[in-house]
Design a protein around this motif. Structure first.
Motif, PDB file in Angstrom:
ATOM      1  N   HIS A  38      -3.196  -0.740   2.851  1.00  0.00           N
ATOM      2  CA  HIS A  38      -2.174   0.211   3.306  1.00  0.00           C
ATOM      3  C   HIS A  38      -0.996   0.252   2.330  1.00  0.00           C
ATOM      4  CE1 HIS A  38       0.226   2.552   6.070  1.00  0.00           C
ATOM      5  NE2 HIS A  38       1.189   1.656   6.025  1.00  0.00           N
ATOM      6  N   ALA A  39      -0.558  -0.904   1.891  1.00  0.00           N
ATOM      7  CA  ALA A  39       0.568  -0.960   0.953  1.00  0.00           C
ATOM      8  C   ALA A  39       0.238  -0.264  -0.365  1.00  0.00           C
ATOM      9  CB  ALA A  39       0.958  -2.413   0.692  1.00  0.00           C
ATOM     10  N   LEU A  40      -1.023  -0.317  -0.757  1.00  0.00           N
ATOM     11  CA  LEU A  40      -1.459   0.312  -2.001  1.00  0.00           C
ATOM     12  C   LEU A  40      -1.800   1.789  -1.831  1.00  0.00           C
ATOM     13  CD1 LEU A  40      -3.767  -2.555  -3.287  1.00  0.00           C
ATOM     14  CD2 LEU A  40      -1.707  -1.723  -4.453  1.00  0.00           C
ATOM     15  N   GLY A  41      -1.905   2.256  -0.583  1.00  0.00           N
ATOM     16  CA  GLY A  41      -2.348   3.626  -0.357  1.00  0.00           C
ATOM     17  C   GLY A  41      -3.807   3.816  -0.696  1.00  0.00           C
ATOM     18  N   ALA A  42      -4.596   2.769  -0.473  1.00  0.00           N
ATOM     19  CA  ALA A  42      -6.022   2.788  -0.814  1.00  0.00           C
ATOM     20  C   ALA A  42      -6.838   2.442   0.431  1.00  0.00           C
ATOM     21  CB  ALA A  42      -6.318   1.777  -1.917  1.00  0.00           C
ATOM     22  N   THR A  43      -8.138   2.709   0.370  1.00  0.00           N
ATOM     23  CA  THR A  43      -9.022   2.215   1.413  1.00  0.00           C
ATOM     24  C   THR A  43      -9.311   0.744   1.157  1.00  0.00           C
ATOM     25  OG1 THR A  43     -11.074   2.689   0.216  1.00  0.00           O
ATOM     26  CG2 THR A  43     -10.116   4.488   1.532  1.00  0.00           C
ATOM     27  N   ARG A  44      -9.832   0.076   2.171  1.00  0.00           N
ATOM     28  CA  ARG A  44     -10.156  -1.340   1.977  1.00  0.00           C
ATOM     29  C   ARG A  44     -11.256  -1.499   0.932  1.00  0.00           C
ATOM     30  NH1 ARG A  44     -13.425  -4.806   5.551  1.00  0.00           N
ATOM     31  NH2 ARG A  44     -13.123  -6.962   4.870  1.00  0.00           N
ATOM     32  N   SER A  45     -12.206  -0.589   0.900  1.00  0.00           N
ATOM     33  CA  SER A  45     -13.264  -0.668  -0.116  1.00  0.00           C
ATOM     34  C   SER A  45     -12.685  -0.509  -1.512  1.00  0.00           C
ATOM     35  CB  SER A  45     -14.321   0.419   0.141  1.00  0.00           C
ATOM     36  OG  SER A  45     -14.984   0.189   1.355  1.00  0.00           O
ATOM     37  N   GLU A  46     -11.770   0.449  -1.672  1.00  0.00           N
ATOM     38  CA  GLU A  46     -11.137   0.632  -2.976  1.00  0.00           C
ATOM     39  C   GLU A  46     -10.332  -0.600  -3.376  1.00  0.00           C
ATOM     40  OE1 GLU A  46     -10.517   5.490  -2.729  1.00  0.00           O
ATOM     41  OE2 GLU A  46      -8.916   4.122  -2.103  1.00  0.00           O
ATOM     42  N   LEU A  47      -9.669  -1.200  -2.397  1.00  0.00           N
ATOM     43  CA  LEU A  47      -8.934  -2.432  -2.668  1.00  0.00           C
ATOM     44  C   LEU A  47      -9.846  -3.494  -3.254  1.00  0.00           C
ATOM     45  CD1 LEU A  47      -6.642  -4.604  -2.235  1.00  0.00           C
ATOM     46  CD2 LEU A  47      -7.581  -4.868   0.080  1.00  0.00           C
ATOM     47  N   LEU A  48     -10.961  -3.748  -2.592  1.00  0.00           N
ATOM     48  CA  LEU A  48     -11.847  -4.832  -3.001  1.00  0.00           C
ATOM     49  C   LEU A  48     -12.536  -4.537  -4.332  1.00  0.00           C
ATOM     50  CD1 LEU A  48     -13.409  -5.619   0.496  1.00  0.00           C
ATOM     51  CD2 LEU A  48     -11.590  -6.874  -0.672  1.00  0.00           C
ATOM     52  N   LEU A  49     -12.772  -3.260  -4.607  1.00  0.00           N
ATOM     53  CA  LEU A  49     -13.496  -2.909  -5.827  1.00  0.00           C
ATOM     54  C   LEU A  49     -12.590  -2.757  -7.041  1.00  0.00           C
ATOM     55  CD1 LEU A  49     -16.015  -0.269  -4.417  1.00  0.00           C
ATOM     56  CD2 LEU A  49     -16.577  -2.546  -5.296  1.00  0.00           C
ATOM     57  N   ARG A  50     -11.333  -2.314  -6.847  1.00  0.00           N
ATOM     58  CA  ARG A  50     -10.542  -1.880  -7.990  1.00  0.00           C
ATOM     59  C   ARG A  50      -9.175  -2.539  -8.136  1.00  0.00           C
ATOM     60  NH1 ARG A  50     -11.620   4.359  -6.344  1.00  0.00           N
ATOM     61  NH2 ARG A  50     -13.862   4.380  -6.727  1.00  0.00           N
ATOM     62  N   HIS A  51      -8.671  -3.145  -7.075  1.00  0.00           N
ATOM     63  CA  HIS A  51      -7.258  -3.532  -7.122  1.00  0.00           C
ATOM     64  C   HIS A  51      -6.995  -5.028  -7.069  1.00  0.00           C
ATOM     65  CE1 HIS A  51      -5.809   0.612  -6.710  1.00  0.00           C
ATOM     66  NE2 HIS A  51      -6.745   0.794  -5.789  1.00  0.00           N
ATOM     67  N   MET A  52      -8.024  -5.866  -6.954  1.00  0.00           N
ATOM     68  CA  MET A  52      -7.793  -7.288  -6.699  1.00  0.00           C
ATOM     69  C   MET A  52      -7.029  -7.977  -7.836  1.00  0.00           C
ATOM     70  SD  MET A  52      -8.819  -7.760  -3.664  1.00  0.00           S
ATOM     71  CE  MET A  52      -9.223  -9.469  -3.316  1.00  0.00           C
ATOM     72  N   GLY A  53      -7.184  -7.500  -9.057  1.00  0.00           N
ATOM     73  CA  GLY A  53      -6.479  -8.119 -10.176  1.00  0.00           C
ATOM     74  C   GLY A  53      -5.170  -7.457 -10.528  1.00  0.00           C
ATOM     75  N   GLY A  54      -4.777  -6.453  -9.741  1.00  0.00           N
ATOM     76  CA  GLY A  54      -3.567  -5.709 -10.050  1.00  0.00           C
ATOM     77  C   GLY A  54      -2.310  -6.342  -9.480  1.00  0.00           C
ATOM     78  N   PRO A  55      -1.156  -5.728  -9.736  1.00  0.00           N
ATOM     79  CA  PRO A  55       0.118  -6.261  -9.246  1.00  0.00           C
ATOM     80  C   PRO A  55       0.295  -6.020  -7.756  1.00  0.00           C
ATOM     81  CG  PRO A  55       0.466  -4.196 -10.393  1.00  0.00           C
ATOM     82  CD  PRO A  55      -0.974  -4.532 -10.580  1.00  0.00           C
ATOM     83  N   VAL A  56       1.070  -6.876  -7.108  1.00  0.00           N
ATOM     84  CA  VAL A  56       1.303  -6.785  -5.668  1.00  0.00           C
ATOM     85  C   VAL A  56       2.349  -5.701  -5.399  1.00  0.00           C
ATOM     86  CG1 VAL A  56       2.021  -8.050  -3.617  1.00  0.00           C
ATOM     87  CG2 VAL A  56       0.798  -9.241  -5.464  1.00  0.00           C
ATOM     88  N   PRO A  57       2.067  -4.751  -4.508  1.00  0.00           N
ATOM     89  CA  PRO A  57       3.058  -3.704  -4.207  1.00  0.00           C
ATOM     90  C   PRO A  57       4.280  -4.295  -3.516  1.00  0.00           C
ATOM     91  CG  PRO A  57       1.166  -3.547  -2.729  1.00  0.00           C
ATOM     92  CD  PRO A  57       0.809  -4.558  -3.769  1.00  0.00           C
ATOM     93  N   ALA A  58       5.413  -3.674  -3.728  1.00  0.00           N
ATOM     94  CA  ALA A  58       6.682  -4.222  -3.255  1.00  0.00           C
ATOM     95  C   ALA A  58       6.754  -4.335  -1.734  1.00  0.00           C
ATOM     96  CB  ALA A  58       7.834  -3.354  -3.766  1.00  0.00           C
ATOM     97  N   GLY A  59       6.102  -3.446  -1.008  1.00  0.00           N
ATOM     98  CA  GLY A  59       6.232  -3.456   0.448  1.00  0.00           C
ATOM     99  C   GLY A  59       5.313  -4.401   1.181  1.00  0.00           C
ATOM    100  N   TYR A  60       4.458  -5.132   0.475  1.00  0.00           N
ATOM    101  CA  TYR A  60       3.435  -5.929   1.147  1.00  0.00           C
ATOM    102  C   TYR A  60       4.038  -7.051   1.993  1.00  0.00           C
ATOM    103  CZ  TYR A  60      -0.830  -8.666   1.844  1.00  0.00           C
ATOM    104  OH  TYR A  60      -1.883  -9.352   2.390  1.00  0.00           O
ATOM    105  N   GLU A  61       5.016  -7.741   1.486  1.00  0.00           N
ATOM    106  CA  GLU A  61       5.586  -8.870   2.204  1.00  0.00           C
ATOM    107  C   GLU A  61       6.151  -8.440   3.551  1.00  0.00           C
ATOM    108  OE1 GLU A  61       6.988 -12.652   3.306  1.00  0.00           O
ATOM    109  OE2 GLU A  61       5.416 -11.971   1.934  1.00  0.00           O
ATOM    110  N   ALA A  62       6.800  -7.302   3.599  1.00  0.00           N
ATOM    111  CA  ALA A  62       7.362  -6.825   4.860  1.00  0.00           C
ATOM    112  C   ALA A  62       6.265  -6.557   5.891  1.00  0.00           C
ATOM    113  CB  ALA A  62       8.183  -5.560   4.627  1.00  0.00           C
ATOM    114  N   LEU A  63       5.136  -6.037   5.441  1.00  0.00           N
ATOM    115  CA  LEU A  63       4.016  -5.794   6.347  1.00  0.00           C
ATOM    116  C   LEU A  63       3.466  -7.107   6.889  1.00  0.00           C
ATOM    117  CD1 LEU A  63       2.060  -3.027   4.372  1.00  0.00           C
ATOM    118  CD2 LEU A  63       3.861  -2.730   6.080  1.00  0.00           C
ATOM    119  N   VAL A  64       3.333  -8.084   6.023  1.00  0.00           N
ATOM    120  CA  VAL A  64       2.822  -9.393   6.453  1.00  0.00           C
ATOM    121  C   VAL A  64       3.770 -10.023   7.470  1.00  0.00           C
ATOM    122  CG1 VAL A  64       2.283 -11.739   5.680  1.00  0.00           C
ATOM    123  CG2 VAL A  64       1.530  -9.764   4.328  1.00  0.00           C
ATOM    124  N   MET A  65       5.062  -9.915   7.257  1.00  0.00           N
ATOM    125  CA  MET A  65       6.027 -10.491   8.191  1.00  0.00           C
ATOM    126  C   MET A  65       5.928  -9.835   9.568  1.00  0.00           C
ATOM    127  SD  MET A  65       7.394 -13.011   6.720  1.00  0.00           S
ATOM    128  CE  MET A  65       8.616 -13.346   8.002  1.00  0.00           C
TER     129      MET A  65
END
Length: 281
Positions: A38-65
């Motif tokens: 969600h933070a990346l604006g991607a599907t979960r499949s796209e996350l696992l296939l393309r984004h795992m080595g990329g930088p962490v989006p700025a809003g992720y920590e707030a979502l986790v909290m």
């Protein structure tokens, strides 16, 4: 983690978030991945296939909290899948559960030629819109006493291309003559009314975040059934059917309410063989 992958990657952030979420969620890893997608604006499949080595989006920590504080993932990301369809959700509506798909499947099997459908307590519109998506000649009315819920349902009807066959009306079955303007009778009535006991032990993510008015119905969880079910006969077409979701221990009590109102009943069970839906006619 592979030795070539830096510690500040998406993969590392997901791993750390899953560890932190373990105390508040039984699906910690999945939650961490869904929130990252969600933070990346991607599907979960796209996350696992393309984004795992990329930088962490700025809003992720707030979502986790927010998830650590037990807020449901569906509210955080604003969406929940139901019957294979994407539904927008907010704190104005209950999160659609997979168990409720039994009601949709039962409706489609029992009344495949239904043309006029009423959904009592429509919330996000999940039940009504799922049925309409499979019955292209049917039209439906969804009622709710919550203007916020109706706004969510209208948005879902629009996004699913079902707005032209859907009317969403503010109405409350506790109020006399609430159904006079609906133009019955109906071939099919769907209802998932409040049925939780007022003092029922609920997970914090439910009690603290989902709308109490859509959950609780008196000390036995039966107050709304006692009001709504006796009114069903006057809303049904001669060959119509009403399908009402129930709690797993409420089949006998809710059947008795129907019998006292002169209605015949049939019980339908979910995939775990638990009582889930009662049919009335």
């Amino acid at each position: 983690m592979p030795p070539w992958m830096p510690e500040d990657t998406v993969a590392a952030a997901i791993r750390e978030a899953a560890q932190r979420l373990a105390a508040s969620s039984d699906t910690a890893r999945l939650d961490a991945e869904v929130l990252m997608a969600h933070a990346l604006g991607a599907t979960r499949s796209e996350l696992l296939l393309r984004h795992m080595g990329g930088p962490v989006p700025a809003g992720y920590e707030a979502l986790v909290m927010r998830r650590i504080a037990h807020e449901p993932v569906a509210y955080i990301v604003g969406e929940q899948e139901f019957f294979g369809l994407p539904f927008a959700v907010s704190s104005d509506v209950l999160i659609p559960r997979g168990d409720s798909e039994v009601l949709v499947e039962t409706a489609l099997a029992a009344r495949p030629r239904a043309r006029r459908i009423l959904d009592c307590g429509t919330g996000s519109g999940a039940l009504l819109l799922a049925v309409l998506s499979q019955l292209p000649e049917a039209h439906g009315i969804g009622i709710d006493r919550s203007p916020g819920a109706l706004a969510v349902a209208r948005a879902n009807a629009q996004s699913l291309g079902l707005a032209e066959r859907t009317a969403l009306v503010e109405a409350d079955w506790h109020v006399p003559c609430w159904a006079d303007a609906l133009g019955g009778p109906f071939d099919l009535i769907l209802a998932n009314p409040p049925y939780v006991e007022d003092d029922a032990p609920l997970d914090r993510s439910v009690r603290a975040f989902e709308p109490a008015g859509a959950l609780f119905s008196g000390p036995e969880g039966l107050d709304d059934y006692r009001i709504l079910i006796p009114q069903l006969r006057g809303l049904l077409a001669p060959s119509g059917l009403a399908l009402v979701e129930i709690g797993h221990a409420q089949a006998d009590a809710v059947s008795a309410i129907g019998h006292a109102a002169g209605l015949s009943t049939q019980l339908y069970r979910d995939l775990a063989n638990r009582p889930r839906v009662l049919g009335f006619w």
